[in-house]
Design a protein around this motif. Structure first.
Motif, PDB file in Angstrom:
ATOM      1  N   TYR A 288       0.854  -1.204   0.000  1.00  0.00           N
ATOM      2  CA  TYR A 288       0.000   0.000   0.000  1.00  0.00           C
ATOM      3  C   TYR A 288       0.883   1.245   0.000  1.00  0.00           C
ATOM      4  N   SER A 289       0.305   2.357  -0.387  1.00  0.00           N
ATOM      5  CA  SER A 289       1.041   3.621  -0.568  1.00  0.00           C
ATOM      6  C   SER A 289       2.262   3.454  -1.478  1.00  0.00           C
ATOM      7  N   PRO A 290       2.086   2.882  -2.678  1.00  0.00           N
ATOM      8  CA  PRO A 290       3.240   2.668  -3.571  1.00  0.00           C
ATOM      9  C   PRO A 290       3.890   3.979  -4.014  1.00  0.00           C
ATOM     10  N   LEU A 291       3.183   5.099  -3.825  1.00  0.00           N
ATOM     11  CA  LEU A 291       3.767   6.414  -4.152  1.00  0.00           C
ATOM     12  C   LEU A 291       4.104   7.165  -2.865  1.00  0.00           C
ATOM     13  N   ALA A 292       4.178   6.422  -1.756  1.00  0.00           N
ATOM     14  CA  ALA A 292       4.424   7.045  -0.448  1.00  0.00           C
ATOM     15  C   ALA A 292       3.388   8.144  -0.186  1.00  0.00           C
ATOM     16  N   THR A 293       2.141   7.809  -0.468  1.00  0.00           N
ATOM     17  CA  THR A 293       1.006   8.748  -0.410  1.00  0.00           C
ATOM     18  C   THR A 293       1.311  10.075  -1.130  1.00  0.00           C
TER      19      THR A 293
ATOM     20  N   LEU B 167       6.628  10.498  -3.236  1.00  0.00           N
ATOM     21  CA  LEU B 167       7.682  10.122  -4.204  1.00  0.00           C
ATOM     22  C   LEU B 167       7.611  10.968  -5.471  1.00  0.00           C
ATOM     23  N   LEU B 168       6.488  11.647  -5.666  1.00  0.00           N
ATOM     24  CA  LEU B 168       6.207  12.207  -6.993  1.00  0.00           C
ATOM     25  C   LEU B 168       7.203  13.269  -7.433  1.00  0.00           C
ATOM     26  N   ASP B 169       7.823  13.950  -6.481  1.00  0.00           N
ATOM     27  CA  ASP B 169       8.814  14.959  -6.888  1.00  0.00           C
ATOM     28  C   ASP B 169      10.258  14.462  -6.668  1.00  0.00           C
TER      29      ASP B 169
ATOM     30  N   VAL C 233       6.738   9.471 -12.973  1.00  0.00           N
ATOM     31  CA  VAL C 233       7.317   8.963 -11.714  1.00  0.00           C
ATOM     32  C   VAL C 233       6.356   7.943 -11.083  1.00  0.00           C
ATOM     33  N   ALA C 234       5.077   8.234 -11.155  1.00  0.00           N
ATOM     34  CA  ALA C 234       4.091   7.307 -10.568  1.00  0.00           C
ATOM     35  C   ALA C 234       4.165   5.954 -11.269  1.00  0.00           C
ATOM     36  N   GLN C 235       4.238   5.971 -12.593  1.00  0.00           N
ATOM     37  CA  GLN C 235       4.259   4.700 -13.320  1.00  0.00           C
ATOM     38  C   GLN C 235       5.523   3.890 -13.008  1.00  0.00           C
TER      39      GLN C 235
ATOM     40  N   PRO D 114       0.944  -3.850  -6.256  1.00  0.00           N
ATOM     41  CA  PRO D 114       0.724  -2.442  -5.919  1.00  0.00           C
ATOM     42  C   PRO D 114      -0.754  -2.080  -5.780  1.00  0.00           C
ATOM     43  N   LEU D 115      -1.025  -1.183  -4.828  1.00  0.00           N
ATOM     44  CA  LEU D 115      -2.386  -0.709  -4.576  1.00  0.00           C
ATOM     45  C   LEU D 115      -2.407   0.819  -4.670  1.00  0.00           C
ATOM     46  N   PRO D 116      -2.178   1.368  -5.876  1.00  0.00           N
ATOM     47  CA  PRO D 116      -2.168   2.827  -5.988  1.00  0.00           C
ATOM     48  C   PRO D 116      -3.556   3.413  -5.755  1.00  0.00           C
ATOM     49  N   LYS D 117      -3.568   4.596  -5.174  1.00  0.00           N
ATOM     50  CA  LYS D 117      -4.827   5.295  -4.892  1.00  0.00           C
ATOM     51  C   LYS D 117      -4.833   6.619  -5.642  1.00  0.00           C
ATOM     52  N   SER D 118      -5.945   6.949  -6.250  1.00  0.00           N
ATOM     53  CA  SER D 118      -6.129   8.294  -6.807  1.00  0.00           C
ATOM     54  C   SER D 118      -7.616   8.554  -6.947  1.00  0.00           C
ATOM     55  N   THR D 119      -7.984   9.827  -6.875  1.00  0.00           N
ATOM     56  CA  THR D 119      -9.374  10.183  -7.165  1.00  0.00           C
ATOM     57  C   THR D 119      -9.455  10.941  -8.497  1.00  0.00           C
ATOM     58  N   THR D 120      -8.327  11.044  -9.203  1.00  0.00           N
ATOM     59  CA  THR D 120      -8.276  11.805 -10.452  1.00  0.00           C
ATOM     60  C   THR D 120      -8.351  10.834 -11.635  1.00  0.00           C
ATOM     61  N   PRO D 121      -9.400  10.934 -12.469  1.00  0.00           N
ATOM     62  CA  PRO D 121      -9.572   9.924 -13.529  1.00  0.00           C
ATOM     63  C   PRO D 121      -8.316   9.700 -14.376  1.00  0.00           C
ATOM     64  N   GLU D 122      -7.670  10.773 -14.805  1.00  0.00           N
ATOM     65  CA  GLU D 122      -6.484  10.631 -15.646  1.00  0.00           C
ATOM     66  C   GLU D 122      -5.383   9.838 -14.917  1.00  0.00           C
ATOM     67  N   ARG D 123      -5.224  10.094 -13.640  1.00  0.00           N
ATOM     68  CA  ARG D 123      -4.183   9.373 -12.879  1.00  0.00           C
ATOM     69  C   ARG D 123      -4.584   7.929 -12.611  1.00  0.00           C
ATOM     70  N   ILE D 124      -5.867   7.711 -12.380  1.00  0.00           N
ATOM     71  CA  ILE D 124      -6.345   6.331 -12.172  1.00  0.00           C
ATOM     72  C   ILE D 124      -5.968   5.499 -13.399  1.00  0.00           C
TER      73      ILE D 124
HETATM   74  P1  A2P Z   1      -5.111  12.213  -6.170  1.00  0.00           P
HETATM   75  O1  A2P Z   1      -5.913  11.187  -5.408  1.00  0.00           O
HETATM   76  O2  A2P Z   1      -5.510  13.619  -5.875  1.00  0.00           O
HETATM   77  O3  A2P Z   1      -5.064  11.900  -7.632  1.00  0.00           O
HETATM   78  P2  A2P Z   1      -0.490   6.350  -2.700  1.00  0.00           P
HETATM   79  O4  A2P Z   1      -1.046   5.460  -3.760  1.00  0.00           O
HETATM   80  O5  A2P Z   1       0.957   6.084  -2.387  1.00  0.00           O
HETATM   81  O6  A2P Z   1      -1.334   6.348  -1.451  1.00  0.00           O
HETATM   82  O7  A2P Z   1      -0.505   7.858  -3.259  1.00  0.00           O
HETATM   83  C1  A2P Z   1      -1.725   8.548  -3.434  1.00  0.00           C
HETATM   84  C2  A2P Z   1      -1.451  10.008  -3.666  1.00  0.00           C
HETATM   85  O8  A2P Z   1      -0.746  10.189  -4.890  1.00  0.00           O
HETATM   86  C3  A2P Z   1      -2.727  10.811  -3.807  1.00  0.00           C
HETATM   87  O9  A2P Z   1      -2.480  12.066  -3.216  1.00  0.00           O
HETATM   88  C4  A2P Z   1      -2.932  10.941  -5.301  1.00  0.00           C
HETATM   89  O10 A2P Z   1      -3.595  12.137  -5.627  1.00  0.00           O
HETATM   90  C5  A2P Z   1      -1.515  10.963  -5.804  1.00  0.00           C
HETATM   91  N1  A2P Z   1      -1.387  10.322  -7.124  1.00  0.00           N
HETATM   92  C6  A2P Z   1      -1.830   9.090  -7.445  1.00  0.00           C
HETATM   93  N2  A2P Z   1      -1.497   8.774  -8.709  1.00  0.00           N
HETATM   94  C7  A2P Z   1      -0.837   9.835  -9.217  1.00  0.00           C
HETATM   95  C8  A2P Z   1      -0.251  10.122 -10.481  1.00  0.00           C
HETATM   96  N3  A2P Z   1      -0.268   9.231 -11.460  1.00  0.00           N
HETATM   97  N4  A2P Z   1       0.344  11.325 -10.640  1.00  0.00           N
HETATM   98  C9  A2P Z   1       0.373  12.240  -9.637  1.00  0.00           C
HETATM   99  N5  A2P Z   1      -0.164  12.023  -8.417  1.00  0.00           N
HETATM  100  C10 A2P Z   1      -0.772  10.834  -8.199  1.00  0.00           C
END
Ligand code: A2P
Length: 273
Positions: free
Chosen positions: A197-202, A205-207, A222-224, A237-247
């Motif tokens: 969980y938190s594969p992007l460190a919530t 990691l993105l920057d 970076v996320a990919q 991996p269990l990535p989380k996002s609420t943004t359709p493009e990022r999902i």
């Molecule tokens: P958001 O939900 O606003 O899209 P993790 O999976 O480690 O918990 O990380 C989740 C966080 O990373 C959320 O704040 C999410 O934002 C953001 N996030 C998820 N996917 C991406 C992405 N592809 N690019 C940028 N930010 C992302």
């Protein structure tokens, strides 16, 4: 096979889609409902929730409304970390299944070895008691697999010594710079699937500039790269996002990181443990 439709196989033979959609910190109601619908439309077939997230009802409704046959979707939920007795575990399971309203669960996890307000406290006896209820639920077919979350080696050892069914999975916090090597090897040697969980460190990691340099070479984000990194370590991996493009983007990880780039990522200290 694309990562989104490819599966890992649990030790009991159950197939689990290699990327799960994480719903931690997504509020119940339209945010959860819409993001789960978007994830399913994007091709995810594995949704991870928990009683503690408070969003099971919206997850269940989104899955039912999707029109996708139930058996094509893998659903994980979790027994609250605070529950450390048999009655509490039975009650929690009934509550989760009622809220989800999706029939049997695919994977049911003990959320943590200790309550969140007492991290590190000793609940070995309580975890064994809860696990025996999990074994009953598993035998009854009410959940197709059972596992744990946030368990370290000592927590796993005390459970394994006293119970029959070896957990099918252990869901832990796992990302570049925080790969929990001891727990991960312990699990993988025993065919316990490690889920991250938190594969992007919530989002932290993105920057990261080191990961960005690698991402640029592959024309990926970076996320990919961060998500792909887990898959190449056989961690789900269990990535989380609420943004359709990022999902959608987070599921588009059909590329291969070279051994050199994997080694570079293995050596990174992402500054967050
Ligand atoms: P958001 O939900 O606003 O899209 P993790 O999976 O480690 O918990 O990380 C989740 C966080 O990373 C959320 O704040 C999410 O934002 C953001 N996030 C998820 N996917 C991406 C992405 N592809 N690019 C940028 N930010 C992302």
């Amino acid at each position: 096979m694309p990562a989104l439709t490819d599966t890992f196989t649990l030790s009991n033979g159950v197939a689990i889609p290699k990327i799960g959609f994480g719903t931690w910190q997504i509020p119940d109601g339209p945010e959860t409902y819409d993001s789960v619908r978007t994830a399913l439309e994007a091709g995810y077939r594995h949704i991870d929730t928990a009683r503690a997230y408070g969003n099971e009802e919206s997850v269940g409704r989104a899955v039912r409304d999707s029109g996708i046959p139930r058996e094509e979707i893998f659903i994980t939920t979790k027994c609250p970390a605070e529950v450390k007795d048999a009655d509490g575990a039975r009650h929690a399971f009934e509550r989760s299944t009622a809220l989800l309203d999706l029939g049997p669960i695919d994977l049911y996890l003990i959320h943590a070895p200790w309550p969140w307000n007492a991290i590190g406290s000793d609940h070995r006896a309580g975890n064994i008691e809860v696990w025996k209820v999990f074994e009953e639920l598993y035998e009854q077919g009410r959940t197709r697999a059972i596992g744990v979350s946030n368990f370290e080696v000592a927590d796993l050892e005390s459970l394994l010594e006293a119970t029959e069914v070896v957990p099918h999975a252990n869901q832990i916090r796992w990302f570049v710079g925080n790969t929990q090597p001891e727990t991960t090897s312990f699990c993988q040697e025993r065919d316990i699937l490690v889920e991250g969980y938190s594969p992007l460190a919530t989002g932290r990691l993105l920057d990261n500039e080191d990961i960005a340099r690698i991402a640029e070479k592959y024309g990926k984000s970076v996320a990919q790269v961060s998500i792909r990194y887990l898959l190449q370590h056989d961690v789900l991996p269990l990535p989380k996002s609420t943004t359709p493009e990022r999902i959608r983007q987070n599921a588009d990880v059909d590329f291969e990181l070279s051994p050199e780039d994997m080694a570079t990522l293995d050596g990174l200290d992402a500054g967050d443990r």
